[in-house]
Motif scaffolding. Structure first.
Motif, PDB file in Angstrom:
ATOM      1  N   VAL A 205       0.834  -1.205   0.000  1.00 56.56           N
ATOM      2  CA  VAL A 205       0.000   0.000   0.000  1.00 56.56           C
ATOM      3  C   VAL A 205       0.868   1.254   0.000  1.00 56.56           C
ATOM      4  O   VAL A 205       0.637   2.199  -0.773  1.00 56.56           O
ATOM      5  CB  VAL A 205      -0.945  -0.012   1.216  1.00 56.56           C
ATOM      6  N   ASP A 206       1.875   1.267   0.859  1.00 62.86           N
ATOM      7  CA  ASP A 206       2.717   2.464   0.999  1.00 62.86           C
ATOM      8  C   ASP A 206       3.536   2.747  -0.259  1.00 62.86           C
ATOM      9  O   ASP A 206       3.890   3.907  -0.528  1.00 62.86           O
ATOM     10  CB  ASP A 206       3.659   2.308   2.194  1.00 62.86           C
ATOM     11  N   ALA A 207       3.853   1.725  -1.035  1.00 63.59           N
ATOM     12  CA  ALA A 207       4.677   1.914  -2.231  1.00 63.59           C
ATOM     13  C   ALA A 207       3.931   2.616  -3.352  1.00 63.59           C
ATOM     14  O   ALA A 207       4.547   3.177  -4.271  1.00 63.59           O
ATOM     15  CB  ALA A 207       5.202   0.556  -2.723  1.00 63.59           C
ATOM     16  N   GLY A 208       2.604   2.586  -3.309  1.00 61.49           N
ATOM     17  CA  GLY A 208       1.818   3.263  -4.329  1.00 61.49           C
ATOM     18  C   GLY A 208       2.040   2.692  -5.718  1.00 61.49           C
ATOM     19  O   GLY A 208       2.272   1.505  -5.896  1.00 61.49           O
ATOM     20  N   VAL A 209       2.011   3.585  -6.719  1.00 58.26           N
ATOM     21  CA  VAL A 209       2.121   3.151  -8.115  1.00 58.26           C
ATOM     22  C   VAL A 209       3.529   3.372  -8.653  1.00 58.26           C
ATOM     23  O   VAL A 209       3.800   3.157  -9.830  1.00 58.26           O
ATOM     24  CB  VAL A 209       1.086   3.899  -8.995  1.00 58.26           C
ATOM     25  N   GLY A 210       4.448   3.756  -7.813  1.00 54.97           N
ATOM     26  CA  GLY A 210       5.798   4.050  -8.264  1.00 54.97           C
ATOM     27  C   GLY A 210       6.610   2.821  -8.600  1.00 54.97           C
ATOM     28  O   GLY A 210       6.168   1.675  -8.441  1.00 54.97           O
ATOM     29  N   ASP A 211       7.834   3.059  -9.047  1.00 54.20           N
ATOM     30  CA  ASP A 211       8.720   1.962  -9.443  1.00 54.20           C
ATOM     31  C   ASP A 211       9.136   1.088  -8.267  1.00 54.20           C
ATOM     32  O   ASP A 211       9.610  -0.036  -8.469  1.00 54.20           O
ATOM     33  CB  ASP A 211       9.979   2.520 -10.126  1.00 54.20           C
ATOM     34  N   ASP A 212       8.961   1.581  -7.044  1.00 50.93           N
ATOM     35  CA  ASP A 212       9.314   0.788  -5.863  1.00 50.93           C
ATOM     36  C   ASP A 212       8.193  -0.161  -5.450  1.00 50.93           C
ATOM     37  O   ASP A 212       8.353  -0.915  -4.482  1.00 50.93           O
ATOM     38  CB  ASP A 212       9.650   1.713  -4.690  1.00 50.93           C
ATOM     39  N   GLN A 213       7.090  -0.124  -6.145  1.00 50.49           N
ATOM     40  CA  GLN A 213       5.986  -1.025  -5.850  1.00 50.49           C
ATOM     41  C   GLN A 213       6.438  -2.477  -6.085  1.00 50.49           C
ATOM     42  O   GLN A 213       6.899  -2.830  -7.175  1.00 50.49           O
ATOM     43  CB  GLN A 213       4.801  -0.699  -6.753  1.00 50.49           C
ATOM     44  N   PRO A 214       6.333  -3.351  -5.050  1.00 52.79           N
ATOM     45  CA  PRO A 214       6.794  -4.745  -5.218  1.00 52.79           C
ATOM     46  C   PRO A 214       6.173  -5.451  -6.414  1.00 52.79           C
ATOM     47  O   PRO A 214       6.855  -6.211  -7.112  1.00 52.79           O
ATOM     48  CB  PRO A 214       6.385  -5.405  -3.897  1.00 52.79           C
ATOM     49  N   PHE A 215       4.889  -5.202  -6.689  1.00 51.84           N
ATOM     50  CA  PHE A 215       4.233  -5.905  -7.792  1.00 51.84           C
ATOM     51  C   PHE A 215       4.624  -5.341  -9.164  1.00 51.84           C
ATOM     52  O   PHE A 215       4.270  -5.921 -10.192  1.00 51.84           O
ATOM     53  CB  PHE A 215       2.715  -5.887  -7.616  1.00 51.84           C
ATOM     54  N   TYR A 216       5.363  -4.249  -9.175  1.00 51.91           N
ATOM     55  CA  TYR A 216       5.860  -3.705 -10.441  1.00 51.91           C
ATOM     56  C   TYR A 216       7.243  -4.241 -10.784  1.00 51.91           C
ATOM     57  O   TYR A 216       7.737  -4.036 -11.899  1.00 51.91           O
ATOM     58  CB  TYR A 216       5.893  -2.177 -10.367  1.00 51.91           C
ATOM     59  N   ALA A 217       7.862  -4.945  -9.864  1.00 50.55           N
ATOM     60  CA  ALA A 217       9.254  -5.366 -10.027  1.00 50.55           C
ATOM     61  C   ALA A 217       9.541  -6.075 -11.350  1.00 50.55           C
ATOM     62  O   ALA A 217      10.580  -5.807 -11.977  1.00 50.55           O
ATOM     63  CB  ALA A 217       9.662  -6.258  -8.850  1.00 50.55           C
ATOM     64  N   PRO A 218       8.692  -7.000 -11.846  1.00 52.37           N
ATOM     65  CA  PRO A 218       9.024  -7.676 -13.111  1.00 52.37           C
ATOM     66  C   PRO A 218       9.128  -6.740 -14.308  1.00 52.37           C
ATOM     67  O   PRO A 218       9.710  -7.108 -15.333  1.00 52.37           O
ATOM     68  CB  PRO A 218       7.858  -8.660 -13.294  1.00 52.37           C
ATOM     69  N   PHE A 219       8.567  -5.530 -14.190  1.00 53.09           N
ATOM     70  CA  PHE A 219       8.545  -4.613 -15.323  1.00 53.09           C
ATOM     71  C   PHE A 219       9.709  -3.623 -15.299  1.00 53.09           C
ATOM     72  O   PHE A 219       9.907  -2.876 -16.259  1.00 53.09           O
ATOM     73  CB  PHE A 219       7.220  -3.842 -15.341  1.00 53.09           C
ATOM     74  N   LYS A 220      10.482  -3.621 -14.251  1.00 50.69           N
ATOM     75  CA  LYS A 220      11.580  -2.662 -14.146  1.00 50.69           C
ATOM     76  C   LYS A 220      12.725  -3.016 -15.086  1.00 50.69           C
ATOM     77  O   LYS A 220      13.390  -2.147 -15.637  1.00 50.69           O
ATOM     78  CB  LYS A 220      12.067  -2.587 -12.698  1.00 50.69           C
ATOM     79  N   SER A 221      12.954  -4.288 -15.269  1.00 49.71           N
ATOM     80  CA  SER A 221      14.000  -4.745 -16.185  1.00 49.71           C
ATOM     81  C   SER A 221      13.393  -5.801 -17.093  1.00 49.71           C
ATOM     82  O   SER A 221      13.169  -6.933 -16.669  1.00 49.71           O
ATOM     83  CB  SER A 221      15.189  -5.328 -15.401  1.00 49.71           C
ATOM     84  N   MET A 222      13.141  -5.422 -18.335  1.00 54.15           N
ATOM     85  CA  MET A 222      12.473  -6.319 -19.272  1.00 54.15           C
ATOM     86  C   MET A 222      13.429  -6.725 -20.396  1.00 54.15           C
ATOM     87  O   MET A 222      14.424  -6.044 -20.653  1.00 54.15           O
ATOM     88  CB  MET A 222      11.211  -5.636 -19.819  1.00 54.15           C
ATOM     89  N   PRO A 223      13.166  -7.840 -21.065  1.00 56.02           N
ATOM     90  CA  PRO A 223      14.099  -8.360 -22.072  1.00 56.02           C
ATOM     91  C   PRO A 223      14.392  -7.335 -23.179  1.00 56.02           C
ATOM     92  O   PRO A 223      13.481  -6.666 -23.684  1.00 56.02           O
ATOM     93  CB  PRO A 223      13.357  -9.572 -22.647  1.00 56.02           C
ATOM     94  N   SER A 224      15.656  -7.220 -23.521  1.00 60.39           N
ATOM     95  CA  SER A 224      16.058  -6.258 -24.559  1.00 60.39           C
ATOM     96  C   SER A 224      15.533  -6.651 -25.932  1.00 60.39           C
ATOM     97  O   SER A 224      15.465  -5.811 -26.839  1.00 60.39           O
ATOM     98  CB  SER A 224      17.585  -6.146 -24.596  1.00 60.39           C
ATOM     99  N   THR A 225      15.160  -7.908 -26.085  1.00 60.30           N
ATOM    100  CA  THR A 225      14.649  -8.385 -27.368  1.00 60.30           C
ATOM    101  C   THR A 225      13.195  -8.004 -27.599  1.00 60.30           C
ATOM    102  O   THR A 225      12.677  -8.168 -28.700  1.00 60.30           O
ATOM    103  CB  THR A 225      14.774  -9.917 -27.445  1.00 60.30           C
ATOM    104  N   MET A 226      12.542  -7.496 -26.582  1.00 56.71           N
ATOM    105  CA  MET A 226      11.133  -7.145 -26.693  1.00 56.71           C
ATOM    106  C   MET A 226      10.997  -5.769 -27.344  1.00 56.71           C
ATOM    107  O   MET A 226      11.769  -4.846 -27.040  1.00 56.71           O
ATOM    108  CB  MET A 226      10.478  -7.167 -25.311  1.00 56.71           C
ATOM    109  N   ALA A 227      10.042  -5.614 -28.221  1.00 60.20           N
ATOM    110  CA  ALA A 227       9.843  -4.348 -28.932  1.00 60.20           C
ATOM    111  C   ALA A 227       9.567  -3.213 -27.952  1.00 60.20           C
ATOM    112  O   ALA A 227       8.797  -3.384 -26.999  1.00 60.20           O
ATOM    113  CB  ALA A 227       8.685  -4.480 -29.918  1.00 60.20           C
ATOM    114  N   PRO A 228      10.186  -2.045 -28.145  1.00 58.26           N
ATOM    115  CA  PRO A 228       9.973  -0.918 -27.228  1.00 58.26           C
ATOM    116  C   PRO A 228       8.501  -0.552 -27.035  1.00 58.26           C
ATOM    117  O   PRO A 228       8.089  -0.220 -25.925  1.00 58.26           O
ATOM    118  CB  PRO A 228      10.751   0.218 -27.904  1.00 58.26           C
ATOM    119  N   ALA A 229       7.724  -0.629 -28.115  1.00 58.02           N
ATOM    120  CA  ALA A 229       6.301  -0.294 -27.987  1.00 58.02           C
ATOM    121  C   ALA A 229       5.583  -1.297 -27.079  1.00 58.02           C
ATOM    122  O   ALA A 229       4.703  -0.915 -26.292  1.00 58.02           O
ATOM    123  CB  ALA A 229       5.650  -0.274 -29.375  1.00 58.02           C
ATOM    124  N   THR A 230       5.966  -2.575 -27.180  1.00 55.69           N
ATOM    125  CA  THR A 230       5.363  -3.610 -26.335  1.00 55.69           C
ATOM    126  C   THR A 230       5.743  -3.389 -24.878  1.00 55.69           C
ATOM    127  O   THR A 230       4.906  -3.508 -23.975  1.00 55.69           O
ATOM    128  CB  THR A 230       5.812  -5.001 -26.797  1.00 55.69           C
TER     129      THR A 230
END
Length: 597
Positions: A205-230
């Protein structure tokens, strides 16, 4: 224990056939068996495979991230719970109609394993265990938070994860409703074990919608092979799901925990004081010991084993020429800086060194080694204060680096043998890789076998010469005493009127565990009745079976072959260990893999 098994135990795997359909299918199968002369083996195989396939497809996730749809959060509402009860009751009736004596020998073993699973699942459903979907260190919200620490490589995995985030409001609301029903009838985990359990929810709850949100962690570093728009689209959807679904669900849960559940949870620590408590606790003994024993019988075994282990601990004191008494020796072990790591990395490095040391002797003691490897990682910070010293399984050995003065180095050899190889991170993959077993023996974790094996591995370390100093050996003996003490403490708390303080004192006076470990361990036993009994009762079964084989076979006994025979079993009740050992003796000590002898 695997994530999948914890989910099943806490009531996550649910949506099932309607009652009428389930009954009709069983009756049709019985009529078919009569008219076609179908064998008992075929009837049992059809029944068990259909039920287990359903059971797994309805679970919330696989340990490795699973396949498409594996992160779907199932229905845990009242109708689904009633249907689940009906499904397992119908399955039990169908098992009653199969005479085990008419099964082939291998299928008879499968029947014994499967029957135990169904009986345990049915009992848990009848006692409505889904109304307390947490223990002292696990919870349904903690299980979902652990998925946020997974690494994804494909767009489909991110989309499965996003689907799970969108389902959180419905799922959390159902879990809250279940917990409220348990609260209203006095069926909760004891209040004392809930202290601080809201921290993980509050962090979300305290982390809000920011990059420190635990449930956002998989999206902070995504595969370089994935299209930027995706990448951009997935990240935008993740933040929207966190804002609209994850945060509201966690806020409602946090409010419920703080204002209702934690203040009103039961005060008593005894399972006997829960609704129908005596029958409930006996059902947990049957589940975790895989035998029908009374609390008094288990308690007596614990006291006897504690006396035997204590004599060996006293001998170590003599070996190191310690001048004081036993309490003074324990104080020395708990306070002398030489026995404790100075940094978290020091502790992780020690664990890695020990795990790699076993690799050098593994082939001397085991014929077949698992293909799967494991990583060594620290316990996540939000769990660490409530967590055990370590936890192992397929692909991972978690080491708790929280509160370093409570993590003794002399206990690390025994902990590592238990949690990594040849314990959990060794045995679990071997079971999963054994495609000759039915899935319910490969994948459904059975505590008496799995924990019994891991504890046996601690004692095996002495045979292997793994304990290099008397203090290492004392660490192993202290761990043995700790698990034997569980037989005393668990039954004492839940059936004999022991207080939390009396249980803590018993562990403090008879083991070298730190006070912090003792507090978290006792709270674990309080919140999870019966599970602590599985360890030592399982170890005793392995040790008795090995001693019998050694005596019967004499110089023909091959430890590698016997270990392979035990690890080939998958997850089985303790009686199957004896049966397999009898066969091992009858076959002259030949292992299951002749090409590796």
């Amino acid at each position: 224990m695997t994530k999948r098994t914890m989910m099943l135990l806490t009531g996550v795997a649910l949506a099932i056939l309607p009652v009428g359909q389930a009954d009709a299918k069983v009756k049709a199968a019985r009529r078919s068996a009569v008219t076609t002369g179908e064998s008992a083996d075929a009837r049992f195989r059809a029944l068990s495979e259909a039920e287990y396939k359903w059971r797994i497809t309805q679970s919330a996730a696989d340990d490795d991230g699973g396949s498409a749809g594996s992160r779907q959060l199932p229905d845990v509402g009242p109708a689904a719970q009633a249907a689940r009860l009906a499904r397992w009751a119908t399955t039990a009736k169908a098992l009653d109609a199969i005479d085990p004596a008419r099964l082939s020998p291998d299928m008879r073993t499968d029947y014994m394993v499967y029957r135990g699973q169904i009986d345990a699942l049915l009992a848990a459903q009848r006692f409505r265990e889904y109304e307390k979907p947490l223990t002292a260190d696990t919870s349904f919200w903690g299980n979902l938070a652990s998925w946020a620490r997974d690494s994804f490589t494909k767009e489909s995995q991110y989309r499965e994860y996003l689907a799970m985030l969108h389902q959180m409001p419905r799922y959390y609301d159902q879990q809250i409703a279940n917990m409220r029903a348990g609260l209203d009838r006095g069926f909760t985990v004891p209040r004392i074990t809930l202290k601080g359990r809201d921290i993980g929810v509050a962090q979300v709850v305290d982390a809000g919608v920011g990059d420190d949100q635990p449930f956002y962690a998989p999206f902070k570093s995504m595969p370089s092979t994935m299209a930027p728009a995706t990448v951009a689209a997935l990240r935008a959807e993740a933040k929207a799901a966190i804002r609209d679904d994850v945060l509201p669900a966690h806020q409602r849960l946090l409010t419920f925990l703080r204002t209702d559940y934690m203040p009103r949870a039961v005060v008593s620590t005894a399972a006997y004081d829960l609704p129908d408590g005596k029958a409930y606790y006996r059902s947990k003994i049957r589940e975790y010991v895989t035998e029908d024993m009374t609390p008094e019988q288990v308690h007596a075994i614990g006291l006897s084993e504690m006396q035997r282990i204590r004599a060996r601990m006293d001998q170590v004191m003599k070996d190191v020429k310690f001048a004081g008494d036993f309490p003074a020796f324990l104080t020395f072990l708990r306070t002398d800086p030489q026995f404790y790591a100075k940094t978290p990395q020091d502790l992780l490095d020690r664990a890695a060194w020990l795990a790699k040391s076993f690799d050098g002797i593994a082939s001397d003691w085991f014929g077949r080694l698992p293909r799967s490897r494991f990583a060594i990682k620290p316990v996540p910070a939000d769990l660490a204060p409530f967590y055990t010293a370590g936890r192992g399984g397929t692909g991972v050995y978690l080491v708790n680096t929280y509160d370093l003065p409570s993590r003794s180095l002399y206990a690390m050899p025994a902990l590592t043998l238990h949690e990594s190889a040849p314990g959990h991170a060794f045995q679990m993959p071997l079971a999963a890789e054994n495609k000759g077993l039915p899935a319910f023996r490969r994948d459904s974790y059975l505590s008496a076998y799995g924990e019994g094996w891991a504890l046996y591995c601690e004692a095996l370390g002495e045979d292997m010469g793994f304990y290099k100093t008397p203090y290492d050996r004392f660490g192993m003996l202290s761990y043995q005493a700790w698990r034997a003490a569980r037989l005393v403490v668990d039954t004492g708390i839940h059936a004999m009127g022991w207080s939390r303080e009396r249980a803590q004192t018993y562990l403090h006076d008879n083991t070298a565990l730190s006070d912090h470990e003792i507090e978290t361990e006792v709270d674990r036993y309080i919140a999870w009745p019966g599970q602590a009994l599985s360890y030592y009762m399982g170890q005793l079964a392995f040790q008795r079976a090995r001693a019998e084989a050694e005596k019967a076979l004499g110089p023909k006994f091959n430890i590698r072959a016997w270990h392979d025979a035990m690890l080939q079993l998958g997850y089985v009740p303790l009686g199957v260990i004896d049966q397999r050992t009898d066969r091992f003796i009858a076959e002259g000590g030949k292992g299951p893999y002749p090409d590796e002898e």
